[in-house]
Design a protein around this motif. Structure first.
Motif, PDB file in Angstrom:
ATOM      1  N   ALA A 151      -0.015   2.497  -9.192  1.00 40.15           N
ATOM      2  CA  ALA A 151      -0.797   1.638  -8.304  1.00 40.15           C
ATOM      3  C   ALA A 151       0.114   0.771  -7.445  1.00 40.15           C
ATOM      4  O   ALA A 151      -0.093   0.631  -6.234  1.00 40.15           O
ATOM      5  CB  ALA A 151      -1.740   0.760  -9.125  1.00 40.15           C
ATOM      6  N   THR A 153       1.776   2.345  -4.369  1.00 43.04           N
ATOM      7  CA  THR A 153       1.019   2.445  -3.117  1.00 43.04           C
ATOM      8  C   THR A 153       1.181   1.182  -2.270  1.00 43.04           C
ATOM      9  O   THR A 153       0.754   1.145  -1.121  1.00 43.04           O
ATOM     10  CB  THR A 153      -0.476   2.680  -3.397  1.00 43.04           C
ATOM     11  OG1 THR A 153      -1.027   1.510  -4.037  1.00 43.04           O
ATOM     12  CG2 THR A 153      -0.685   3.887  -4.295  1.00 43.04           C
ATOM     13  N   ARG A 202      -5.315  -4.660  -1.660  1.00 44.11           N
ATOM     14  CA  ARG A 202      -4.984  -3.234  -1.727  1.00 44.11           C
ATOM     15  C   ARG A 202      -5.080  -2.688  -3.144  1.00 44.11           C
ATOM     16  O   ARG A 202      -5.546  -1.560  -3.369  1.00 44.11           O
ATOM     17  CB  ARG A 202      -3.603  -3.006  -1.119  1.00 44.11           C
ATOM     18  CG  ARG A 202      -3.686  -3.064   0.418  1.00 44.11           C
ATOM     19  CD  ARG A 202      -2.351  -3.202   1.089  1.00 44.11           C
ATOM     20  NE  ARG A 202      -1.438  -2.114   0.814  1.00 44.11           N
ATOM     21  CZ  ARG A 202      -0.261  -1.947   1.436  1.00 44.11           C
ATOM     22  NH1 ARG A 202       0.111  -2.821   2.366  1.00 44.11           N
ATOM     23  NH2 ARG A 202       0.533  -0.944   1.140  1.00 44.11           N
ATOM     24  N   TYR A 255      -7.585   0.269  -4.472  1.00 38.55           N
ATOM     25  CA  TYR A 255      -7.057   1.371  -5.278  1.00 38.55           C
ATOM     26  C   TYR A 255      -7.792   1.432  -6.631  1.00 38.55           C
ATOM     27  O   TYR A 255      -8.200   2.507  -7.087  1.00 38.55           O
ATOM     28  CB  TYR A 255      -5.562   1.169  -5.505  1.00 38.55           C
ATOM     29  CG  TYR A 255      -4.900   2.262  -6.318  1.00 38.55           C
ATOM     30  CD1 TYR A 255      -4.363   3.393  -5.702  1.00 38.55           C
ATOM     31  CD2 TYR A 255      -4.802   2.156  -7.697  1.00 38.55           C
ATOM     32  CE1 TYR A 255      -3.743   4.383  -6.447  1.00 38.55           C
ATOM     33  CE2 TYR A 255      -4.191   3.144  -8.458  1.00 38.55           C
ATOM     34  CZ  TYR A 255      -3.662   4.259  -7.827  1.00 38.55           C
ATOM     35  OH  TYR A 255      -3.058   5.253  -8.581  1.00 38.55           O
ATOM     36  N   HIS A 314     -10.138   4.356  -8.825  1.00 46.50           N
ATOM     37  CA  HIS A 314      -9.466   4.967  -9.981  1.00 46.50           C
ATOM     38  C   HIS A 314      -9.955   4.440 -11.332  1.00 46.50           C
ATOM     39  O   HIS A 314      -9.638   5.037 -12.366  1.00 46.50           O
ATOM     40  CB  HIS A 314      -7.941   4.732  -9.892  1.00 46.50           C
ATOM     41  CG  HIS A 314      -7.269   5.535  -8.843  1.00 46.50           C
ATOM     42  ND1 HIS A 314      -7.309   5.197  -7.498  1.00 46.50           N
ATOM     43  CD2 HIS A 314      -6.530   6.683  -8.917  1.00 46.50           C
ATOM     44  CE1 HIS A 314      -6.623   6.081  -6.802  1.00 46.50           C
ATOM     45  NE2 HIS A 314      -6.134   6.994  -7.626  1.00 46.50           N
TER      46      HIS A 314
END
Length: 788
Positions: A401, A404, A434, A438, A442
């Motif tokens: 994570a 990214t 962000r 994410y 997920h």
């Protein structure tokens, strides 16, 4: 009904393999299943696991680079070249540094050590430290528990003319540093048969090779570093931990003995738990709060007074560490509460001047509280930078994570479950946004519910002290070999009470088929109000032996529990009902009311009004969601049919029923008149024929000492049956009445039914009330079966 806090997943075993283990290894089915659960599916693997103490250590020369390292170190010892051991500041690094220095000194080496300062230097080898070493005449540097990713520092050392031997256990990067020698079981191409050694384990192998024998005197250090670093306690780590614990219990070095003393751990009885929760945190506290050097000095000390002083300093550092963790955790939790729900899939929380050494611990605390991946950042207002740690949950790779968001992070590293990072303060909000985007793609609802893996169902009647002792054949427990976790089902409660100064723990005595088992649940005291005394529980936890006054008996340390069936909570006649109702989850409670005036009469607050479900003889007036699983019966119905109608309107039976049945009218149900009383009053009518109603009532009250309400009720029955009539306060006897039973009177019939309702719902025993409500559950079950 009471839902468990976690998802329960019971391991499944191949019965054929279990039966083979039982016969061939002469173990119980319980122990055989535990072996299978640990991935030991062959008889040879299971036998090796149980008899690991009889096995030999792997040859240190199976580690790639060992032969060259031994040659280079021996040459340095022979020429008295200065050797510097460069370590890390956690418990693994401290013990690895201490072990390497001790092992080299015994060979006569000219050796010293260096550990970077967590806050001023950061993690791992650095160029200024190497430059200082060169100035002091060091020719050989040996890293322990660090160095595998230190490209810049290793290159600088090469240019300075320093030789560096890296010994490490962390995951190697795609490109290795250009050191003279690298010893790491995870290094590509390394043939070593076990890859899970801790940093101290790798250092131990180096000394093993140098001494040309197993360094038994250093096993205590290996055990502490291995257990504290949370590496898998299997294969060679299991052997190191077993032998190391034995060494600690039989002949601890001065430093460990002093540390045991300040930690209040009984010498000779040290377990893996004592290291994980007692020694490890104190050793770690040195590097977390300031510098790790005192911890290494303690491990190297050969003076009892010095060891006692150093141990005391570590204990004080640990106390201060705990205080700071507590303060920071409270501050962080308050900040989390202010974060919008849309930004709480992955929690990112920051505070100015938070102690960098404990941000990882605080992150773990927040994960425990919210079960969300969490990053805790310490902001330095002078530099405008933030440093922090991340902790994750099962199934969510926090390192992936963060990858990214690498454009926001000048420095970050870690693995699936934990990571460290730094970033500019003005980028924190972008990181939070962000990561939450994410996380939303997920993290499923299932992943966001904690998972409890259970080894097997353990019948209570089979639990014994001997059986629990047999489980120690699997110890020491840790990562890769967790303590056995069992579930026990259909347990009746013999006793239950809250314990602890804050009543935040529960103590049970369970009963099943005349067998009793004690249980203690820490930090689950809030369950007390949600478990009915006649509930049947399923509990999950670890088995242990409770020793008190010479008696030993089994007990279960409860981690989670649930009540799978519906429950009745008897609140009849209890005080402070309004506050009790407020404590029930708003999304689940449904307050059943049969008289629309009841809420106002008892002072029902506005915030509870929307939870009310009004039920009359004719219809049900729903406010809110009638599918809520907790039904609260606020007042008495006019008839059994009202309650029957309510349950007929539902598709499922409620998970809980709260019985209040408040009576809003004083003496609403007074004593029911007997047939003899009715006979006397009728004879009175015949004798008087015509009389004043008010005067008659006063006379009867005085003569018979009956209550006025009772007498008025009896007259009302006679009026309804046309035995008499009343006109302007005068009562006249009907001299030719038809013979009619009392039950033809509407007042009599209603009062008879209400009297029965009062007896049933207000004055029955709890057990009888439970049995009465069960009929409606059976009716719903039959209705469901009829539609299948």
């Amino acid at each position: 009904m009471l839902q468990s806090k976690t998802r329960w997943e019971i391991e499944q075993q191949d019965e054929a393999t279990v039966n083979v283990f039982v016969e061939a290894l002469d173990v119980s089915p319980v122990l055989a299943k535990l072996l299978v659960n640990r991935g030991l599916t062959t008889l040879e693997a299971a036998r090796d696991f149980l008899t690991i103490e009889d096995k030999d250590f792997h040859s240190p020369y199976a580690l790639d680079g060992m032969e060259e390292a031994v040659h280079r170190i021996r040459a340095a010892i022979h020429t008295q070249e200065k050797i510097l051991v460069f370590g890390d500041y956690d418990a693994d690094g401290v013990t690895a540094t201490s072990l390497m220095v001790t092992g080299l000194k015994k060979m006569g080496a000219n050796v010293s050590f260096y550990v970077p300062h967590r806050f001023s230097e950061g993690y791992g080898p650095n160029v200024p430290a190497f430059e200082k070493a060169r100035q002091e005449g060091v020719g050989l540097i040996i890293t322990v528990d660090t160095g595998i990713a230190a490209h810049d520092a290793i290159e600088a050392a090469r240019l300075m003319g320093l030789d560096v031997i890296i010994t490490d256990h962390h995951e190697p990067p795609p490109e290795l540093p250009k050191a003279e020698i690298i010893i790491n079981p995870k290094k590509p191409g390394c043939p070593y048969p076990f890859k899970g050694l801790a940093g101290v384990g790798v250092a131990f192998k180096v000394i093993h090779a140098l001494w040309e024998e197993v360094p038994e005197t250093l096993l205590d250090l290996v055990a502490i570093g291995t257990i504290a670093d949370l590496v898998p306690l299997i294969d060679e780590n299991r052997l190191l931990a077993i032998k190391g614990l034995k060494r600690i219990n039989e002949r601890p070095r001065l430093g460990i003995e002093a540390l045991l003393s300040v930690a209040g751990i009984e010498a000779g009885q040290v377990s893996e738990d004592n290291i994980g929760f007692g020694l490890g945190p104190r050793i770690n506290a040195a590097g977390r709060m300031d510098h790790a050097k005192p911890a290494i000095d303690l491990m190297l000390s050969e003076n009892a007074e010095e060891a006692a002083r150093l141990a005391q300093s570590l204990d004080e550092a640990n106390i201060e560490r705990k205080r700071i963790v507590e303060e920071m955790t409270n501050e962080a939790l308050q900040k989390v509460e202010l974060i919008p729900d849309t930004q709480q899939t992955v929690i990112v929380v920051a505070g100015e001047d938070w102690h960098e050494g404990v941000v990882g611990i605080v992150a773990s605390r927040i994960v425990e509280a919210y079960y969300r991946p969490t990053i805790v950042l310490s902001i330095d207002p002078e530099t405008g930078m933030a440093k922090g740690s991340a902790r994750s949950i099962d199934g969510f790779d926090i390192f992936k994570a963060l990858s990214t968001c690498k454009d926001l992070l000048p420095h970050f590293g870690g693995h699936e479950m934990a990571a460290g990072m730094s970033l500019a303060t003005d980028q924190i909000e972008a990181l939070r946004t962000r990561l939450n985007i994410y996380g939303q793609s997920h993290l499923t609802s299932e992943l966001l519910t904690p998972l409890t893996r259970i080894d097997q169902v353990y019948p209570v009647e089979e639990i014994s002290v001997e059986g629990i002792e047999a489980l120690q054949a699997l110890a020491p427990f840790g990562v890769g070999n967790p303590k056995p976790r069992f579930v026990m089902e259909h347990l009746a409660i013999h006793s239950m009470k809250q314990i602890g100064s804050n009543k935040d723990h529960l103590k049970f005595t369970f009963e099943k088929d005349d067998v009793k088992l004690e249980g203690v649940g820490f930090r689950i005291g809030d369950y007390y109000q949600h478990i009915a005394p006649d509930a049947e529980l399923s509990v999950v936890g670890e088995l242990s032996i409770n020793e008190w006054n010479g008696f030993r008996k089994p007990q279960i340390l409860i981690e989670d529990l649930r009540v799978p069936q519906w429950q009745l909570f008897d609140w009849r006649g209890q005080k402070d009902i309004i506050n009790k109702l407020k404590q029930l989850p708003a999304k689940k409670r449904q307050v059943v009311c049969f008289n629309e005036e009841t809420p106002n009469k008892i002072g029902f607050p506005p915030e509870l009004q929307e939870d009310i479900l009004f039920v009359s003889q004719q219809e049900i007036h729903v406010s809110g969601d009638e599918e809520r699983p907790y039904l609260v019966f606020l007042d008495l119905p006019e008839s059994i049919e009202s309650i029957q109608k309510l349950f007929n309107s539902r598709d499922t039976f409620p998970g809980r029923i709260y019985a209040i049945f408040v009576q809003t009218e004083e003496h609403f149900f007074t004593a029911f008149p007997t047939r003899e009383q009715f006979k006397w009053l009728y004879a009175f009518l015949i004798k008087q024929k015509k009389f004043s109603y008010k005067q008659a009532i006063q006379a009867i009250v005085k003569h018979k000492t009956w209550g006025q309400e009772l007498i008025e009720f009896m007259f009302k029955v006679f009026f309804e049956l046309d035995f008499a009539k009343i006109e302007e306060d005068f009562v006249y006897l009907n001299e030719s009445p038809n013979k009619r039973p009392l039950t033809e009177s509407l007042a009599y019939s209603r009062r008879l039914e209400l009297s029965k309702l009062e007896e049933l719902l207000c004055y029955s025993s709890r057990r009888d009330l439970v049995q009465w409500f069960k009929q409606f559950n059976l009716d719903l079950t039959r209705a469901e079966e009829a539609t299948v």
